[in-house]
Design an enzyme around this catalytic site. Structure first.
Site, PDB file in Angstrom:
ATOM      1  N   ASP A  47     -59.397  68.269 -29.671  1.00 49.48           N
ATOM      2  CA  ASP A  47     -59.162  67.005 -30.400  1.00 49.48           C
ATOM      3  C   ASP A  47     -60.237  66.673 -31.463  1.00 49.48           C
ATOM      4  OD1 ASP A  47     -58.454  64.036 -30.508  1.00 49.48           O
ATOM      5  OD2 ASP A  47     -56.914  64.778 -29.272  1.00 49.48           O
ATOM      6  N   HIS A 275     -60.393  59.287 -30.856  1.00 55.37           N
ATOM      7  CA  HIS A 275     -58.882  59.649 -30.422  1.00 55.37           C
ATOM      8  C   HIS A 275     -59.005  60.764 -29.167  1.00 55.37           C
ATOM      9  CE1 HIS A 275     -55.198  62.229 -30.759  1.00 55.37           C
ATOM     10  NE2 HIS A 275     -54.643  60.936 -31.119  1.00 55.37           N
ATOM     11  N   SER A 465     -49.505  61.494 -29.245  1.00 52.51           N
ATOM     12  CA  SER A 465     -50.877  61.839 -28.677  1.00 52.51           C
ATOM     13  C   SER A 465     -51.110  61.401 -27.131  1.00 52.51           C
ATOM     14  CB  SER A 465     -51.866  61.291 -29.782  1.00 52.51           C
ATOM     15  OG  SER A 465     -51.999  61.926 -31.019  1.00 52.51           O
TER      16      SER A 465
END
Length: 1355
Positions: A47, A275, A465
């Site tokens: 990520d 994220h 996600s």
């Protein structure tokens, strides 16, 4: 007084739904098996980076053991070149790459275990280690803390000085005497300087010196965050793998470090977005409250950053491959990675091949890692699953996003709960090749931890996600339990278990949920129950047809007959190459094949040993109604049917609506039972219609209106998604996605582009959170007008007139417009070098070395422009590419990074200033021979044209030839209309200022008159230019150097002068191209003064003999070498020339240039003063001798310059330039000669003035010589402005003499516009320091360090 609110205010918050776990049985599983909480399991997070300091990610459940055990930036964004080694002096000081002097404290010296006491040095820009928003916050805080107060004070003081001056000197500024005028200019420029720094402050990038040396506990990194060289108080940090240190650079940014290649590369690990931390928190967050724990709170985390901060946060092939290799290495070291979560991806043009997918499969099939991937957020249309999970084998677990009623309440504050469903935007099956990309769905939203740099404890994010790490955490629970029960497993048994046991949601879109909602409890029970199954360590490879597709997908036209597909089925053991041959020999399974629909037919049984078996699957869609139809062939082991299918063959068939009446405008309306022809929509209702787009259609108009009575202005929120799948192109190539508000009062419309004769999916969904029932009436109208002839949208100028045969679907108003907006330059590599990459970081186990081909391109930007760069061989590819990377970096002439690009970079434009640039493109692969094949790959530089070029249309060929009557508008009916386009006239090409070597122009062509259609029915158009004519040089004048009547000998002298000089000419050396109207200064100025006079004759000499010509040519040749030779030799040549030609003034200027280059270091005023003061303070004999030598050289320059000034009649020059119109027949030649004299005079005055000023500095007598300097200055400004390139160097010294630092700033800024050098920036810093503006000096120092790195940045 308090109120009793019990019963009114709900006192218990539904915290369990903030990080949802009940929906998939996680809570029940952990209650039943509290020890199967992820212990002994490691999850790798591919990520944007994980923050080990974020809440819940510090430790495991024991409160002691570290959770994030490794942390790597695989992208290369954090890499620092540390190959340079230095040994500190006896004071423990040394020069950093920033130019600052760095000092080690005694403690740091003692820690260094290098045998020579050496340290490694590097320089790192921290600009791209954090997201842009965080970077803005960092800058804003620094501005508030150390900038605003002193800058506002300085600005106010500068303004006050101007007001005081104006009060003392009333009247117009233009009427002030020159000495008052420069005082006013100085004050104005000082204020301008302060204002300019205020504007650029937010764009300033910070680079820090990095120091690295070995210690007893591994490598120690020191980052000079003080920016003063004070390493004792700088940031010191050890390798993360040994110390697990994460430290703050400032209040926002925290970093960790790794070291590679024996210290040659330092890897600084930041985060390019929040994220990754959010994802890790969902998978494995460990909090004090179990309600907000992640799914597997006791699992460890390995953070592998694949998002590159140089590209925002986009993943790259380099990052993905390095992440994969790191997983392989850890597994081989015994530090097993059990699960990978990858909530990243793009859409591929095809999925049955690709370098990255092959290595993903290897991680699963050889190393046994369970790889979880988000399906994507690109629904609700079909075939929108991203890559991954859509790769060449169905080896990954793809996850769709689900939202439960409890999530709606706790996360989204909805006023009422709705039934659980998938999110409207979650991507849908099938994959383009028919495979199943979505394995299961899981909760796709959470409010959980984010990095500290957000200044927020937690944050709501939603998407697949967030669903993927939920499944990753669930798989960690399963593996934790299996390990503790000593049950063998494989990625295949895990995937089968969660697929077979998932809860199928009958009311939810089947294309979004895969096998259904994840059920952890049942999946674990399934794995335990079937622990002895012979196929647990086995996968079944299913390949359809010659292209090895993962399923069957029929979506081409109307299906009117059956189709037979050959399907190859092959059992493959885990780690097949190392599997026991006996297991392969003994393997046999007898399968029952069960199609789920009657229109799918195949054999009922298959006996399968260890080898490939082929079966035929027949698809008979002839009875299927328009719409999408899915089926699956399931293969059961006849010995254990209850275990569920061992593999599946997914089938999808699209049968389109065909609009029969093509005579009138084709309109599609959905079939409905309601009298008002509306369709009922509940929240998340999805209506899909598949229509075969009529021939000649180029756009469609969707009309929508609610039919519900009494709704008034109540808005229905609808998600429109249209899609047409094109061969070997991703689902995003031809689609429309938008949210439309619809009510019953007004009709809403949406116009979008379509492609004729291809199936269009019209997908309308009521948004998942939009309450209430709606009845929507809609229709889709097709229209179209386009060119029908082949290659209509590609025009070659060399072929002359370009015809267009225009046809329309129905009668259509035609009003064509062709605008060319971009100019393309093809760059060929100047260098292509193949070399092995890091022996530790870029090697795939075992020993598969990765190589790079570094291609270098040169880009010359003649004037400021917006430019996009891309490599057409690779640009549209990432996961499907044969190569691992295609990253390019653009550097300016000082090696400062300007822009970075990778896949899909053709749409990203960068504003480039005038100058020379270098582009470095890195392509990687483990096979050298593959890299050799792309050694000549082109790079395209696409320039945005400042003014678009519009081309005219003609409806007559002859009118087109003569540029006669132009076509404007007409109606196209049944018959086609011919139009013609003439090539662009050369004068228009010239005026357009196209970049040199422009190959083609590109833009858009539109035909319809309809305004809505003109915005979307756009045809990309390419105009190929005629090849650039190579200009043939005459008499050696290919560079514009010599005059047309120059003799061969003179031309030789020009070429000699064009040779590379011994030292680079400075701005003070005026006998060069910049100071000559004709090119080479020495050659062209010679004939000016050949007569010995200061004024040119009324006309040039005539009747020269060959002997005269030879003598002049020899003189010119000798002059050209005066500036180049060593001083002693130059002086001899100079004396010879002067003896033979005593009135030849350019010889004096050439000798001055030689003296400057050999005896004097070119320095701007404040740099010269600082160097002199430093030498004076040292006070040794060497500095005294040097001063004397310098003084002698300066005095010599003054004498030489005086000769030129004395021999030039300045008054005659001024008289000449006072002539408004020179009517003499040879006026042009006279002007050329006079311009040369003027240039010589200005150069001589400038050289003299600079020398005088430097002598004053040496004597500390500047104030005593102001009058002399003023006289020189006033003489110069009679001819040119002070900012003129020929005068600006002396103007700088004149301003210094008067302490006019505002004027000095203006002059340096002008020099920087022409050429950026470190000397210029350091002079700016000194100017601000002299003014007492230490805050601006600090900023300029920061700019200097970033703008002038020592080497190109690492990939």
């Amino acid at each position: 007084m308090t109120s009793d609110l019990s019963g009114i205010v709900e006192s218990s918050f539904p915290t369990g739904a903030l990080v949802p776990k009940a929906e998939t049985g996680v809570l029940n599983f952990l209650q039943k098996y509290p020890d199967y909480d992820g212990r002994d399991v490691t999850i790798a997070i591919f990520d944007s980076g994980v923050d080990p300091r974020a809440t819940g990610l510090e430790t495991l459940c024991d409160g002691k053991t570290l959770k994030v055990i490794e942390r790597f930036d695989c992208s290369g964004c954090g890499d620092v070149d540390m190959s340079k080694k230095l040994t500190p002096d006896e004071k423990a000081t040394f020069k950093g790459l920033s130019g600052r002097t760095l000092k080690l404290s005694p403690e740091l010296v003692a820690l260094n275990t290098d045998k020579d006491g050496a340290v490694r040095v590097g320089l790192k820009s921290f600009n791209d280690l954090v997201p842009p928003k965080v970077r803005d916050n960092i800058v804003a805080q620094a501005k508030l803390k150390s900038w605003d107060k002193p800058h506002k004070t300085a600005t106010a003081n500068a303004s006050r000085k101007i007001v005081e001056f104006e009060s003392q000197n009333p009247g117009e500024a233009s009427k002030l005497p020159w000495d008052k005028k420069i005082v006013k200019e100085n004050l104005d420029f000082e204020l301008e300087m302060l204002n300019s720094y205020e504007k650029v402050y937010n764009d300033i990038k910070t680079s820090f010196d990095c120091v690295l040396f070995p210690t007893d506990n591994g490598w120690l990194t020191i980052i000079d965050t003080t920016e003063q060289g004070d390493l004792e108080n700088a940031l010191r940090i050890g390798e993360y793998s040994k110390t697990h240190e994460t430290k703050n650079v400032d209040d926002f940014l925290s970093v960790s470090v790794n070291v590679h290649d024996d210290g040659n590369v330092l890897e600084v690990v930041g985060m390019c977005s929040p994220h990754g931390t959010h994802v890790a928190s969902i998978a494995s967050g460990n909090h004090s409250s179990r309600d907000i724990d992640g799914v597997a709170p006791n699992a460890k985390i390995v953070s592998l950053t694949i998002g590159d901060g140089r590209l925002g946060s986009m993943e790259t092939g380099t990052a993905l491959i390095r992440g994969i290799m790191k997983v392989m290495d850890l597994c081989r070291e015994g530090r097993r990675i059990d699960v990978i979560n990858m909530s990243y991806g793009e859409h591929s043009n095809w999925s049955n091949s690709g370098r990255i997918g092959e290595l993903m499969n290897e991680v699963v099939n050889k190393y046994g890692v369970v790889w979880i991937a988000s399906a994507g957020n690109h629904g609700p249309a079909l075939s929108t699953v991203g890559t991954p999970p859509d790769i060449s084998q169905p080896s990954l677990i793809g996850v769709g996003a689900y939202v439960s009623p409890q999530m709606m309440e706790a996360e989204y504050a909805m006023r009422e709960k709705l039934p659980g469903n998938v999110y409207t935007w979650t991507s849908r099956d099938p994959c383009i090749d028919g495979g199943q990309g979505v394995t299961v769905c899981a909760p796709g939203g959470a409010i959980t931890s984010v990095p500290q740099f957000t200044m927020s404890k937690s944050q709501l994010m939603n998407g697949t996600s967030m669903a993927a790490p939920h499944v990753a955490g669930a798989v960690a629970l399963l593996i934790s339990g299996l390990k503790q029960q000593n049950i063998a497993y494989s990625p295949y048994s895990i995937k089968r278990a969660i697929s077979v046991t998932a809860t199928k949601l009958g009311y939810v879109d089947p294309y979004a949920q895969g096998h259904g909602l994840l059920n952890v409890e049942k999946a674990f029970e399934h794995l335990v129950e079937h622990r002895q199954s012979k196929d647990n360590m086995l996968r079944f490879s299913v390949r359809v047809g010659a292209n090895h597709e993962k399923g069957i997908h029929l979506r081409e036209g109307v299906q009117r007959k059956f189709v037979d597909y050959n399907v190859n089925i092959e059992p493959v053991f885990f780690n097949d190459k190392e599997a026991d041959p006996k297991d392969k020999f003994n393997f046999n399974v007898r399968l029952s094949l069960v199609p789920s629909q009657s229109w799918v037919q195949c054999g009922s049984f298959l006996d399968l040993s260890y080898g490939v078996r082929s079966i035929v699957v027949r698809i008979d869609p002839t009875s299927l109604q328009p719409g999408v139809h899915s089926a699956v062939v399931k293969a059961y082991d006849t010995d254990c049917v209850q275990k569920g299918p061992l593999f599946e063959i997914p089938v999808t068939v699209v049968q389109p609506h065909v609009l029969e009446n093509v005579q009138s405008t084709p309109v599609f309306e959905p079939t409905t039972q309601r009298a008002d022809k509306s369709v009922e929509f509940q929240p998340n209702t999805i209506q899909r219609d598949f229509i075969l787009v009529p021939n000649k259609a180029t756009w469609a108009v969707l009309r929508l209106r609610l039919t519900d009575p009494n709704r008034g202005n109540d808005i229905g929120k609808f998600f429109l998604h249209t899609n047409q799948l094109l061969p070997h192109q991703s689902c995003r190539k031809l689609e429309t996605m938008k949210i439309i508000g619809v009510n019953s009062e007004f009709e809403s419309t949406a116009t979008f582009h379509v492609k004729a004769n291809k199936i269009l999916e019209l997908c309308i969904a009521k948004y998942w959170s939009n309450h209430g029932q709606s009845h929507l009436k809609y229709s889709l109208e097709f229209r179209g007008v386009a060119a029908q002839n082949p290659n209509a949208y590609v025009m070659h100028a060399g072929r002359g007139i370009h015809p267009l045969e225009i046809g329309a679907l129905v009668a259509e108003e035609l009003q064509p417009l062709l605008q060319l907006k971009n100019a393309a330059v093809v760059l060929k590599p100047s260098e292509a070098k193949i070399s092995p990459l890091s022996a530790t970081r870029d090697v795939i186990p075992d020993g598969r070395q990765i190589y790079q081909n570094m291609l270098v391109y040169n880009l010359n930007v003649a004037k400021a422009a917006e430019v996009a760069l891309y490599a057409p061989l690779f640009n549209d590819l990432l996961y499907e590419s044969e190569f691992e990377s295609q990253m390019w970096m653009l550097f300016d002439v000082n090696k400062s990074l300007v822009a970075t690009g990778d896949a899909h970079s053709h749409n990203f434009y960068t504003k480039l200033e005038k100058g020379e640039y270098t582009v470095r493109l890195q392509v990687r692969h483990e096979k050298r021979e593959m890299l050799e094949k792309i050694a000549e790959a082109n790079l395209i530089a696409a320039y945005k044209l400042p003014n678009m070029l519009s081309l005219d249309f003609y409806d007559s060929y002859n009118q087109c030839i003569v540029s006669g009557r132009k076509f404007t508008t007409a109606k196209v009916r049944e018959t086609n209309k011919m139009l013609y386009i003439a090539p662009i006239a050369q004068d228009r090409i010239t005026k357009a200022n196209l970049p040199a070597q422009c190959a083609w122009l590109s833009g858009n062509l539109v035909f319809p008159k309809d305004e809505a259609a003109r915005r979307i029915a756009i045809h990309p158009f390419t105009y190929f230019l005629n090849p650039t004519e190579k200009k043939v040089a005459s008499n050696g004048a290919s560079n514009g150097g010599s005059s047309n009547n120059a003799s061969p000998a003179a031309a030789a002298a020009v070429n000699a002068n064009g040779a590379k000089p011994k030292t680079q000419a400075t701005c003070q050396g005026a006998t060069n191209t910049a100071n000559s109207a004709g090119g080479d200064g020495a050659t062209l100025q010679n004939e000016v003064l050949a007569n010995g006079g200061g004024v040119a004759p009324s006309s040039p000499q005539k009747g020269k003999t060959s002997a005269d010509d030879y003598a002049e040519s020899l003189r010119d040749f000798q002059c050209s070498h005066i500036a180049k030779c060593e001083l002693e030799k130059a002086e001899k040549i100079y004396n010879d020339v002067v003896a033979a030609h005593p009135k030849h003034l350019p010889a004096h200027l050439q000798f001055i240039q030689n003296i400057e280059s050999t005896e004097l270091k070119t320095q701007l005023p404040l740099a010269f003063v600082a160097a002199h003061q430093k030498k004076s303070s040292e006070g040794d004999d060497g500095s005294v001798d040097n001063n004397q030598k310098q003084r002698s050289a300066l005095e010599h320059i003054v004498k030489l310059a005086d000769i030129v000034v004395k021999e030039t009649d300045a008054d005659a020059l001024l008289s000449y330039y006072g002539i408004k119109n020179d009517t003499r027949p040879d006026a042009i030649k006279i002007k050329t000669n006079m311009d040369k004299q003027k240039n010589n005079l200005i150069e001589a005055l400038s050289k003299k003035g600079i020398a005088v000023a430097k002598l004053c500095v040496l004597d500390d007598s500047v104030k005593d010589h102001l009058a002399e300097l003023n006289d020189i200055y006033t003489e110069i400004i009679k001819f040119v402005d002070a900012t003129d390139s020929k005068a600006i160097q002396f103007a700088m010294w004149h301003a210094y003499a008067h302490n006019h630092y505002g004027r000095m700033y203006k002059y340096v800024s002008k020099m920087i516009e022409d050429k950026r050098t470190r000397d210029h920036f350091e002079e700016l810093a000194a100017i601000n320091s002299a003014l007492g503006y230490e805050h601006t000096k600090a900023v300029i120092d920061r700019m200097t360090v970033t703008a002038f790195p020592n080497s190109f940045r690492l990939f």
